[in-house]
Design a protein around this motif. Structure first.
Motif, mmCIF file in Angstrom:
data_model
loop_
_atom_site.group_PDB
_atom_site.id
_atom_site.type_symbol
_atom_site.label_atom_id
_atom_site.label_comp_id
_atom_site.label_asym_id
_atom_site.label_seq_id
_atom_site.Cartn_x
_atom_site.Cartn_y
_atom_site.Cartn_z
ATOM 1 N N MET A 65 -7.297 31.394 -80.150
ATOM 2 C CA MET A 65 -6.126 32.594 -81.109
ATOM 3 C C MET A 65 -6.172 33.876 -80.169
ATOM 4 O O MET A 65 -6.761 34.171 -79.924
ATOM 5 N N THR A 66 -4.727 34.710 -80.431
ATOM 6 C CA THR A 66 -4.902 36.463 -80.403
ATOM 7 C C THR A 66 -4.439 36.903 -81.670
ATOM 8 O O THR A 66 -3.397 36.974 -82.997
ATOM 9 N N LEU A 67 -5.426 38.298 -81.887
ATOM 10 C CA LEU A 67 -5.120 39.181 -82.774
ATOM 11 C C LEU A 67 -4.351 40.037 -82.322
ATOM 12 O O LEU A 67 -4.159 40.140 -80.840
ATOM 13 N N GLU A 68 -3.741 40.787 -83.400
ATOM 14 C CA GLU A 68 -2.285 42.040 -82.642
ATOM 15 C C GLU A 68 -3.041 42.900 -81.752
ATOM 16 O O GLU A 68 -3.078 43.467 -80.837
ATOM 17 N N ARG A 69 -4.748 43.393 -81.977
ATOM 18 C CA ARG A 69 -5.453 44.412 -81.449
ATOM 19 C C ARG A 69 -6.963 44.132 -82.222
ATOM 20 O O ARG A 69 -7.284 43.420 -83.318
ATOM 21 N N GLN A 70 -7.864 43.674 -81.267
ATOM 22 C CA GLN A 70 -9.982 43.647 -81.720
ATOM 23 C C GLN A 70 -10.519 45.267 -81.937
ATOM 24 O O GLN A 70 -11.435 44.999 -82.024
ATOM 25 N N CYS A 71 -9.168 45.912 -81.823
ATOM 26 C CA CYS A 71 -10.619 47.009 -81.915
ATOM 27 C C CYS A 71 -9.249 48.207 -83.485
ATOM 28 O O CYS A 71 -10.133 49.515 -83.191
ATOM 29 N N ASP A 72 -8.741 47.288 -83.790
ATOM 30 C CA ASP A 72 -9.101 48.197 -86.174
ATOM 31 C C ASP A 72 -9.403 47.047 -86.256
ATOM 32 O O ASP A 72 -9.295 45.434 -86.450
ATOM 33 N N PRO A 73 -10.028 47.450 -87.413
ATOM 34 C CA PRO A 73 -10.531 46.265 -88.618
ATOM 35 C C PRO A 73 -9.748 45.193 -88.928
ATOM 36 O O PRO A 73 -10.139 43.869 -89.105
#
Lengths: 222, 114
Positions: A65-73
């Motif tokens: 799975m790939t998230l848009e960013r992992q540094c934003d809640p």
């Protein structure tokens, strides 16, 4: 961007030993740009782990799975429905990713799949170099646009040192001496006299020496 | 020409060997392929200039992945041949098949069958 390196597969396999259901979690930010933690790399790592599992006769459940960013809640929130389904989550974002995932889902076993190495840029496709050490007090304009903190092995403010030879640093002939470059650049710009200024000891309080850093922007905070 | 080559070789056509992806190669192994080889054009003869060089680099990457997974890196190979070299295509197919037969079945398939 933040540049990273994939961890060796052996290390990752050791981390997830005995954990049946595994999720490889990518990030579309910096690590996608430096080809180490994006959607493509999620596919490669998940496939490699499935091969290892099949070979060992273990359950091969490794999803990606790939998230848009992992540094934003708000993006970490997208995991809410699936986080509980996995025995291990391997984050291949920079070091922020696994920490944000682990903070939001305290029950989840989160593992880092890459080593975060430096803040840098691409010199060419497939080649990255360090350019910033996030010292918290940028002074590159005084040095012809070249950073002596990130690019001098000793982070000298008044260089070059005696280890500079033929334009290279004494640590390796592969490493250019940034102070040699600074002098050449300033000379070319007709600003050599500016280098006569003696810089006092740098205040490292804005860097890591002042402890973990946090920024609060009242104009943005809600 | 009607040249014979081993029936175990499954040909997957691509517009250029440069189109092959690390994921394609790994997926084949995941699905139980005993060996995979990429047949690209002669070096220096790529219509897209560097496709076959890129393919070779990807093959080398997968070799390293296989090594890390405890599999023989010889299970994947890159070959260069011209499209006019039918006999060489058949010869490479025989050579590679021979190599894989000596290595035996993929440990992925063996573990699944057990």
């Amino acid at each position: 961007m933040i540049v990273g390196d994939s961890k060796p597969l052996e290390e990752i396999l050791e981390m997830i030993k005995g954990r049946d259901k595994v999720l490889v979690l990518g990030c579309r930010g910096c690590v996608t740009v430096c080809n180490v933690g994006g959607e493509k790399e999620v596919g490669i790592l998940a496939t490699a782990l499935r091969i290892a599992r099949k070979k060992a006769g273990q359950p091969p459940t490794v999803d990606g799975m790939t998230l848009e960013r992992q540094c934003d809640p708000e993006y970490i929130e997208e995991l809410a429905e699936v986080a509980g389904d996995y025995d291990a989550i391997i984050s291949i974002a920079c070091g922020v990713g696994p920490q944000f995932v682990a903070e939001r889902y305290p029950e989840a076993a989160v593992f880092p799949g890459i080593n975060t190495t430096f803040i840098g840029g691409a010199l060419e496709h497939g080649v990255w170099a360090e350019r910033c050490q996030s010292c918290g007090n940028c002074l590159v304009h005084n040095f012809g646009g070249l950073c002596p903190i990130a690019r001098c092995s000793k982070s000298l403010m008044n260089g070059p040192c005696g280890g500079s030879a033929k334009g290279n640093c004494e640590i390796s002939p592969e490493v250019p001496c940034v102070w040699h470059q600074i002098v050449e650049k300033m000379e070319k710009m007709g600003r050599l006299q500016e280098l006569e200024k003696v810089w006092p000891n740098k205040n490292w309080l804005t860097s890591r020496d002042g402890g973990p850093r946090k920024r609060v922007r009242e104009d943005l905070k809600q | 020409m009607r040249l014979q080559y081993p029936a175990s070789v499954r040909v997957i056509q691509l517009p250029c060997s440069g189109r092959v992806d690390i994921l394609h190669l790994l997926k084949a192994f995941e699905e139980g392929a005993d060996g995979v080889y990429v047949a690209g054009c002669m070096e220096g003869d790529c219509h897209f200039l560097t496709g076959n060089f890129k393919a070779r680099r990807k093959v080398n990457y997968v070799k390293k992945v296989l090594e890390q997974l405890g599999m023989e890196p010889e299970r994947i190979e890159m070959y260069n041949m011209s499209s006019a070299e039918g006999p060489r295509f058949a010869q490479v197919a025989r050579e590679f098949t021979q190599r894989i037969q000596e290595l035996g079945p993929s440990p992925v398939k063996a573990a699944q069958a057990a």
